[in-house]
Design an enzyme around this catalytic site. Structure first.
Site, PDB file in Angstrom:
ATOM      1  N   GLU A  98       1.008  -1.099   0.147  1.00  0.00           N
ATOM      2  CA  GLU A  98      -0.018   0.061   0.001  1.00  0.00           C
ATOM      3  C   GLU A  98       0.870   1.311   0.050  1.00  0.00           C
ATOM      4  O   GLU A  98       0.899   2.012   0.925  1.00  0.00           O
ATOM      5  CB  GLU A  98      -1.043  -0.080   1.055  1.00  0.00           C
ATOM      6  CG  GLU A  98      -1.824  -1.166   1.096  1.00  0.00           C
ATOM      7  CD  GLU A  98      -2.951  -1.248   2.338  1.00  0.00           C
ATOM      8  OE1 GLU A  98      -2.547  -0.477   3.155  1.00  0.00           O
ATOM      9  OE2 GLU A  98      -3.690  -2.139   2.538  1.00  0.00           O
TER      10      GLU A  98
ATOM     11  N   ASN B 158       1.828  -5.175  -3.122  1.00  0.00           N
ATOM     12  CA  ASN B 158       0.467  -5.260  -2.934  1.00  0.00           C
ATOM     13  C   ASN B 158      -0.349  -4.353  -2.666  1.00  0.00           C
ATOM     14  O   ASN B 158       0.176  -3.246  -1.992  1.00  0.00           O
ATOM     15  CB  ASN B 158       0.396  -6.580  -1.515  1.00  0.00           C
ATOM     16  CG  ASN B 158      -0.875  -6.781  -1.142  1.00  0.00           C
ATOM     17  OD1 ASN B 158      -1.535  -7.601  -1.986  1.00  0.00           O
ATOM     18  ND2 ASN B 158      -1.413  -6.888   0.033  1.00  0.00           N
TER      19      ASN B 158
ATOM     20  N   HIS C  23     -11.206  -5.981  -2.055  1.00  0.00           N
ATOM     21  CA  HIS C  23     -12.202  -5.941  -1.223  1.00  0.00           C
ATOM     22  C   HIS C  23     -13.556  -5.245  -1.888  1.00  0.00           C
ATOM     23  O   HIS C  23     -13.154  -3.893  -2.358  1.00  0.00           O
ATOM     24  CB  HIS C  23     -11.715  -5.018   0.048  1.00  0.00           C
ATOM     25  CG  HIS C  23     -10.498  -5.607   0.731  1.00  0.00           C
ATOM     26  ND1 HIS C  23     -10.708  -6.582   1.681  1.00  0.00           N
ATOM     27  CD2 HIS C  23      -9.308  -5.295   0.725  1.00  0.00           C
ATOM     28  CE1 HIS C  23      -9.453  -6.911   2.278  1.00  0.00           C
ATOM     29  NE2 HIS C  23      -8.512  -6.229   1.644  1.00  0.00           N
TER      30      HIS C  23
ATOM     31  N   GLU D  28      -6.415 -10.663  -0.759  1.00  0.00           N
ATOM     32  CA  GLU D  28      -7.374 -10.442   0.321  1.00  0.00           C
ATOM     33  C   GLU D  28      -8.815 -10.408  -0.003  1.00  0.00           C
ATOM     34  O   GLU D  28      -9.479  -9.426   0.551  1.00  0.00           O
ATOM     35  CB  GLU D  28      -6.834  -9.130   1.006  1.00  0.00           C
ATOM     36  CG  GLU D  28      -5.437  -9.068   1.381  1.00  0.00           C
ATOM     37  CD  GLU D  28      -4.941  -7.833   1.968  1.00  0.00           C
ATOM     38  OE1 GLU D  28      -5.802  -7.019   2.594  1.00  0.00           O
ATOM     39  OE2 GLU D  28      -3.770  -7.781   2.408  1.00  0.00           O
TER      40      GLU D  28
ATOM     41  N   ASP E 211     -12.596 -10.213  -0.110  1.00  0.00           N
ATOM     42  CA  ASP E 211     -13.890 -10.393   0.385  1.00  0.00           C
ATOM     43  C   ASP E 211     -14.846  -9.635  -0.189  1.00  0.00           C
ATOM     44  O   ASP E 211     -14.605  -8.660  -0.808  1.00  0.00           O
ATOM     45  CB  ASP E 211     -13.860 -10.136   2.025  1.00  0.00           C
ATOM     46  CG  ASP E 211     -13.186  -8.976   2.478  1.00  0.00           C
ATOM     47  OD1 ASP E 211     -12.961  -8.026   1.555  1.00  0.00           O
ATOM     48  OD2 ASP E 211     -12.683  -8.631   3.440  1.00  0.00           O
TER      49      ASP E 211
END
Length: 462
Positions: free
Chosen positions: A173, A216, A252, A281, A283
């Site tokens: 990030e 990432n 996400h 990651e 979801d």
């Protein structure tokens, strides 16, 4: 992954993830086993789980893991059954392993790695250099000290796990949200300049040449200013020989940030630079068929890009999700498989596993666990759970592999096909279940030398 971002430093669609976790309660009402004890051990047949189905497609299917939940039998069983890759959720971050300068502690992270290795799972390392979850001493360093500390942290952590980590999120990030494409303010960016990312990757390669090295980030799933900036950096690194092997897309999603229409194309353009792409990651907030459709889009996008190495969902169960109120994962708070689970399994080419069945508003799920094992037999249990509407009855097919035979059943009425290997279980008496309610039936399988788990088909509701 953001845990506690500074005020105003995070986009509105990514709520803060709290360290606090709700106390675990295992509901046992209506659950009977031959021994009277619920134990969620055992594994399912090949191509009936997320991990095995993904492996058949040359990919992995992973999950984020919290060390403090590994002692919960339902959690560990779901982890061991469904996934073939793990990512420590917080246990490898800087504040967890080096809270005091040059004093390292790896206990919880070691616990996860040891568990994964014992189950034949790969491990993603997360994360080495990130602006968040830094101990206070890092931000107080001058430029020269900070460079030394950064390189020392990378080297010491990677050396500790050398040969045990499939891929590392080396830098996490590093870019701002919005339309600027600029680098995010951080101790590293502010004091070392943009070159810190390249330096981190070069240090990481020297520390463990066998691990894949990834960048990432989030909000990079479609083509936008932020993903374009990351793309330009990766392209530059590849052209100049800076060691980078993969790019992670956190993915996400929710109603305010849906799966982008160009998701697949965006993954492909990064892959075309000569790096692997990983969904790191995942979801998706929601429920029912809409959530299932979105998960299908993501799975199909990964399968369509040859360099998409695999997918990792950010958590085993909704109960422990950092955004649990949005029910974003594939297993609900009771570890029941949701329609999204069945959709992903189908997209991966798998079958069985208890996805939603029935028509209209009548749906149910069927979830299998092995509860007891002896030398020549084992007990299986299937939990039937109603969907969002009440149901008046249900049927679940269970197939054993010859020469196995079912010797005993309880809490249901079975019927058999001509082979004697396919048992269709119905309620024993009143089969009504309120919305979300569950009931379980069980059976004993005589192995006759074959210990494989039965295949549990989709639950059909009426």
């Amino acid at each position: 992954m953001i845990l506690n971002p500074p005020p105003g430093g995070e986009s509105a669609h990514r709520p803060l993830r709290s360290r606090a976790r709700r106390a675990f309660t295992l509901a046992t009402a209506g659950v009977l086993t031959a021994a009277g004890v619920l134990s969620l051990a055992g594994t399912a047949d090949a191509a009936t789980t997320l991990g095995s189905s993904a492996a058949a497609k040359g990919r992995y299917f992973g999950t984020a893991v919290a060390a403090n939940h590994l002692g919960e039998s339902a959690y560990a069983s779901a982890l061991d059954t469904e996934f073939n890759m793990v990512t420590p959720e917080n246990e490898m971050k800087w504040d967890a392993v080096e809270s005091t300068r040059n004093s390292f502690g790896f206990g919880p992270a070691d616990q996860i790695v040891s568990h994964a290795q014992g189950k034949g799972m790969k491990v993603r390392g997360h994360t080495l250099v990130w602006y968040s979850q830094l101990p206070g001493w890092v931000g107080g360093l001058g430029a020269d000290d900070l460079r030394t500390a950064m390189n020392n942290h990378i080297t010491k952590v990677m050396d500790h796990y050398k040969g045990k980590i499939y891929a590392w999120d080396v830098v996490n990030e590093a870019f701002q949200d919005g339309g600027s494409g600029a680098r995010r303010s951080s101790p590293f960016q502010d004091k070392l300049g943009g070159g810190y990312i390249e330096e981190a990757f070069r240090t990481a390669r020297a520390a463990d040449p066998g691990a894949k090295l990834c960048y990432n980030d989030y909000n990079t799933d479609g083509q936008n200013a932020k993903s374009n900036a990351v793309y330009a950096m990766v392209k530059d690194f590849k052209q100049r020989g800076v060691p980078i092997d993969c790019v992670g897309f956190q993915s996400h999603f929710n109603g305010n940030s849906p799966v982008p229409g160009d998701y697949r194309a965006n993954l492909q353009r990064f892959a075309d630079l000569g790096v692997d792409v990983q969904i790191t990651e995942l979801d998706i907030e929601g429920s029912g068929s809409a959530q299932a459709a979105d998960y299908t889009k993501v799975a199909n996008a990964c399968l369509a890009v040859s360099r998409c190495a695999g997918m990792t969902v950010w958590g085993v169960t909704d109960k422990y999700s950092w955004r649990s109120g949005g029910t974003p994962l594939l297993l609900d708070g009771d570890y029941a498989k949701k329609p999204a689970y069945s959709a992903v399994l189908t997209a991966l080419g798998g079958s069985g596993g208890g996805g939603d069945g029935g028509t209209g508003g009548a749906t149910c799920t069927a979830t299998y666990t092995r509860t007891d094992t002896w030398g020549d037999r084992f007990n299986g249990q299937v939990t039937v759970r109603a969907g969002s509407s009440a149901i008046s009855g249900w049927t679940v097919p269970v197939t054993v592999t010859s020469p196995q035979k079912v010797s005993t059943t309880w809490n249901g009425t079975p019927s058999w096909d001509s082979s004697g290997n396919v048992m269709t279980m119905r309620p024993n008496g009143n089969g009504s279940l309120a919305a979300g309610a569950s009931v379980s039936f069980g059976f004993t399988v005589m192995t006759n030398g074959n210990t494989s788990a039965p295949a549990v088909g989709a639950c059909t509701a009426s």
